[in-house]
Write a protein that holds these residues in place. Structure first.
Motif, PDB file in Angstrom:
ATOM      1  N   ALA A  36       0.943  -1.413   0.119  1.00  0.00           N
ATOM      2  CA  ALA A  36      -0.032  -0.042   0.074  1.00  0.00           C
ATOM      3  C   ALA A  36       0.741   1.220  -0.022  1.00  0.00           C
ATOM      4  N   GLN A  37       1.972   1.241   0.986  1.00  0.00           N
ATOM      5  CA  GLN A  37       2.878   2.275   0.709  1.00  0.00           C
ATOM      6  C   GLN A  37       3.565   2.401  -0.661  1.00  0.00           C
ATOM      7  N   TRP A  38       3.831   1.442  -1.518  1.00  0.00           N
ATOM      8  CA  TRP A  38       4.207   1.662  -2.870  1.00  0.00           C
ATOM      9  C   TRP A  38       3.308   2.201  -3.776  1.00  0.00           C
ATOM     10  N   GLN A  39       2.001   1.784  -3.616  1.00  0.00           N
ATOM     11  CA  GLN A  39       0.683   2.163  -4.340  1.00  0.00           C
ATOM     12  C   GLN A  39       0.698   4.027  -3.943  1.00  0.00           C
ATOM     13  N   GLU A  40       0.683   4.279  -2.812  1.00  0.00           N
ATOM     14  CA  GLU A  40       0.632   5.584  -2.320  1.00  0.00           C
ATOM     15  C   GLU A  40       1.709   6.493  -2.923  1.00  0.00           C
ATOM     16  N   PHE A  41       2.962   5.893  -2.941  1.00  0.00           N
ATOM     17  CA  PHE A  41       4.057   6.492  -3.631  1.00  0.00           C
ATOM     18  C   PHE A  41       4.063   6.776  -5.195  1.00  0.00           C
ATOM     19  N   ASN A  42       3.462   5.713  -5.772  1.00  0.00           N
ATOM     20  CA  ASN A  42       3.515   5.604  -6.930  1.00  0.00           C
ATOM     21  C   ASN A  42       2.257   6.594  -7.734  1.00  0.00           C
ATOM     22  N   ARG A  43       1.136   6.978  -7.003  1.00  0.00           N
ATOM     23  CA  ARG A  43       0.105   7.945  -7.314  1.00  0.00           C
ATOM     24  C   ARG A  43       1.050   9.316  -7.328  1.00  0.00           C
ATOM     25  N   SER A  44       1.974   9.496  -6.375  1.00  0.00           N
ATOM     26  CA  SER A  44       2.482  11.068  -6.347  1.00  0.00           C
ATOM     27  C   SER A  44       3.975  11.174  -7.009  1.00  0.00           C
ATOM     28  N   ALA A  45       4.710   9.909  -7.346  1.00  0.00           N
ATOM     29  CA  ALA A  45       5.872  10.193  -7.749  1.00  0.00           C
ATOM     30  C   ALA A  45       6.251  11.049  -8.754  1.00  0.00           C
ATOM     31  N   ASP A  46       5.080  11.103  -9.565  1.00  0.00           N
ATOM     32  CA  ASP A  46       5.178  12.244 -10.622  1.00  0.00           C
ATOM     33  C   ASP A  46       5.461  13.697 -10.464  1.00  0.00           C
ATOM     34  N   MET A  47       5.075  13.844  -9.191  1.00  0.00           N
ATOM     35  CA  MET A  47       5.331  15.342  -8.714  1.00  0.00           C
ATOM     36  C   MET A  47       6.601  15.474  -8.036  1.00  0.00           C
ATOM     37  N   ILE A  48       7.326  14.735  -8.050  1.00  0.00           N
ATOM     38  CA  ILE A  48       8.897  14.779  -7.528  1.00  0.00           C
ATOM     39  C   ILE A  48       9.542  15.603  -8.464  1.00  0.00           C
ATOM     40  N   ALA A  49      10.134  16.625  -8.305  1.00  0.00           N
ATOM     41  CA  ALA A  49      10.944  17.678  -9.223  1.00  0.00           C
ATOM     42  C   ALA A  49      12.219  17.187  -9.065  1.00  0.00           C
ATOM     43  N   ASP A  50      12.824  17.181 -10.504  1.00  0.00           N
ATOM     44  CA  ASP A  50      14.288  16.813 -10.621  1.00  0.00           C
ATOM     45  C   ASP A  50      14.519  15.465 -10.447  1.00  0.00           C
ATOM     46  N   PRO A  51      13.915  14.344 -10.791  1.00  0.00           N
ATOM     47  CA  PRO A  51      14.300  13.121 -10.632  1.00  0.00           C
ATOM     48  C   PRO A  51      15.349  12.678 -11.596  1.00  0.00           C
ATOM     49  N   VAL A  52      16.429  11.853 -10.875  1.00  0.00           N
ATOM     50  CA  VAL A  52      17.422  11.411 -11.735  1.00  0.00           C
ATOM     51  C   VAL A  52      17.145   9.775 -12.165  1.00  0.00           C
ATOM     52  N   GLY A  53      16.966   9.797 -13.470  1.00  0.00           N
ATOM     53  CA  GLY A  53      16.248   8.699 -13.747  1.00  0.00           C
ATOM     54  C   GLY A  53      15.000   8.249 -13.533  1.00  0.00           C
ATOM     55  N   ALA A  54      14.701   6.810 -13.911  1.00  0.00           N
ATOM     56  CA  ALA A  54      13.357   6.432 -13.624  1.00  0.00           C
ATOM     57  C   ALA A  54      13.470   5.180 -12.832  1.00  0.00           C
ATOM     58  N   VAL A  55      14.226   5.184 -11.743  1.00  0.00           N
ATOM     59  CA  VAL A  55      14.562   4.022 -10.911  1.00  0.00           C
ATOM     60  C   VAL A  55      14.012   4.427  -9.622  1.00  0.00           C
ATOM     61  N   ALA A  56      13.173   3.544  -8.971  1.00  0.00           N
ATOM     62  CA  ALA A  56      12.474   3.691  -7.770  1.00  0.00           C
ATOM     63  C   ALA A  56      13.319   2.711  -6.710  1.00  0.00           C
TER      64      ALA A  56
END
Length: 160
Positions: A36-56
């Motif tokens: 459930a924590q991963w699901q919640e994270f995935n719903r908001s991850a695209d709002m993270i500014a300046d990500p380095v790559g697409a690795v979680a």
């Protein structure tokens, strides 16, 4: 990696990284909330500014004096501090050397692999467990979050 497979890690260095993500506390053996924590994270991850790559990353840390408890961070690397989505925080990881294990299959096989790493491989190796962080799960393009299957790397900090 099957749980009865040979434990043959590669050794890799990693630079210091700044991570942005969510953190929750769990007790050993009671990790049901992590999906459930991963699901919640995935719903908001695209709002993270300046990500380095697409690795979680799933990062395990502990707090001194809290035996049997650990903190689980669902995170992405970022290039620097910036505005975070609500409920997110930064975690700074130092440059380290890791033993890197590969798990190919469903995420349910990760816990048995980690158990084997700490109970079989580490005591028989020429290394000792390094300090912070305790462990990292690395999910790149080889992992499919929709099916929770694919390749996951388990990074264990090591010292000679």
């Amino acid at each position: 990696m099957e749980t009865n497979a040979q434990l043959s890690p590669r050794v890799a260095g990693s630079p210091a990284m700044l991570m942005a993500g969510m953190v929750r506390e769990y007790t050993m053996g009671k990790i049901e909330g992590i999906p459930a924590q991963w699901q919640e994270f995935n719903r908001s991850a695209d709002m993270i500014a300046d990500p380095v790559g697409a690795v979680a990353y799933g990062i395990c840390t502990h707090e001194d004096g809290k035996e049997g408890h650990f903190l689980y961070h669902t995170a992405m690397e970022v290039s620097g501090p910036s505005q975070l989505p609500a409920g997110f925080e930064f975690l700074s990881l130092p440059a380290r050397v890791y033993a890197v294990f590969s798990h190919d299959g469903h995420v349910s096989g990760i816990a048995p692999l980690i158990q084997r790493i700490f109970s079989e491989w580490l005591p028989a190796s020429d290394f000792r467990h390094g300090s912070f962080p305790d462990m990292i799960e690395r999910y790149d393009q080889r992992f499919d979050p929709a099916t929770a299957t694919g390749v996951t790397e388990i990074w264990i900090p090591i010292e000679s």
